[in-house]
Design an enzyme around this catalytic site. Structure first.
Site, PDB file in Angstrom:
ATOM      1  N   ASP A  92      -9.048   3.333  -2.230  1.00  0.00           N
ATOM      2  CA  ASP A  92      -8.089   4.152  -1.503  1.00  0.00           C
ATOM      3  C   ASP A  92      -6.788   3.360  -1.372  1.00  0.00           C
ATOM      4  OD1 ASP A  92      -7.021   6.178   0.141  1.00  0.00           O
ATOM      5  OD2 ASP A  92      -7.796   5.200   1.947  1.00  0.00           O
TER       6      ASP A  92
ATOM      7  N   GLU B 225      -3.775   4.191   1.246  1.00  0.00           N
ATOM      8  CA  GLU B 225      -3.277   4.053   2.613  1.00  0.00           C
ATOM      9  C   GLU B 225      -4.389   3.571   3.547  1.00  0.00           C
ATOM     10  OE1 GLU B 225      -0.503   7.285   3.924  1.00  0.00           O
ATOM     11  OE2 GLU B 225      -1.112   8.151   2.006  1.00  0.00           O
TER      12      GLU B 225
END
Length: 202
Positions: A8, A10
């Site tokens: 991922d 953020e």
């Protein structure tokens, strides 16, 4: 079996973009993220409505992003990981947001989505790359002959973590830790790197 680590963006490598925008503009409602809301369509519809109500354009958001840096230690972690295996960042962010952050991270590969922008520069919608973007991508990688190891911090990362050969939370919420106690959760890049290396058989 060839390996790909799927990360991922953020909360794992860079700060949450919408929280940064919220702090810059003082719009508290924009602090809500996929850590809080599992329904991404609902989350984005709310964000677009808030932007409209406050007259915020894409350029306003990009001005905030231009001042953002990766999380401390993120680039070093990513560099070390890319020395050992292939890495793809799979994010529900948007290409219009990601470019300056990717440059600061050494231009890793990222799969993300697209915002729909009006002629006068305002966000009017968004286009997802595919349905269930993270899980669909991991499944496609498996079909292509890769084994995946995944890490993220939010509800929208859970499926790709569970579907991968190994998966880890990174700096996630207490709620997600409690809801998915079988997913190992780490707070430091050293811990995460060690766990990924172990999964790679290093």
């Amino acid at each position: 079996m060839l390996n790909v680590v799927c990360l991922d963006l953020e909360g794992v490598l860079v700060p949450e973009i919408w929280i940064a925008v919220a702090e810059k503009t003082g719009i508290e409602e924009l602090k809500r993220t996929t850590r809080d809301e599992p329904d991404y369509d609902k989350l984005m519809a709310g964000r677009i409505q808030i932007l409209k109500e406050h007259g915020l354009s894409l350029a306003d958001i990009q001005a905030v992003i231009a001042q953002m840096d990766p999380l401390p230690g993120a680039k070093e972690f990513l560099d070390a990981l890319r020395d050992e295996t292939q890495v793809i960042i799979i994010s529900d962010t948007f290409s219009q947001f990601a470019k300056p952050l990717m440059e600061k991270l050494g231009r890793p590969t990222i799969f993300c989505n697209e915002l729909v922008i009006s002629d006068d520069g305002y966000v009017t919608g968004y286009e997802m790359r595919c349905k269930d973007t993270k899980l669909t991508t991991v499944r496609a990688l498996h079909t292509a002959g890769f084994e995946t190891i995944a890490s993220g911090d939010s509800y929208n990362d859970v499926d790709m973590i569970l579907y991968s050969a190994a998966g880890f939370f990174f700096r996630t919420t207490d709620a997600l830790r409690e809801q998915f106690p079988d997913i190992p959760a780490f707070e430091s890049y050293d811990e995460l790197l060690a766990a990924i290396e172990s999964a790679l058989g290093r």
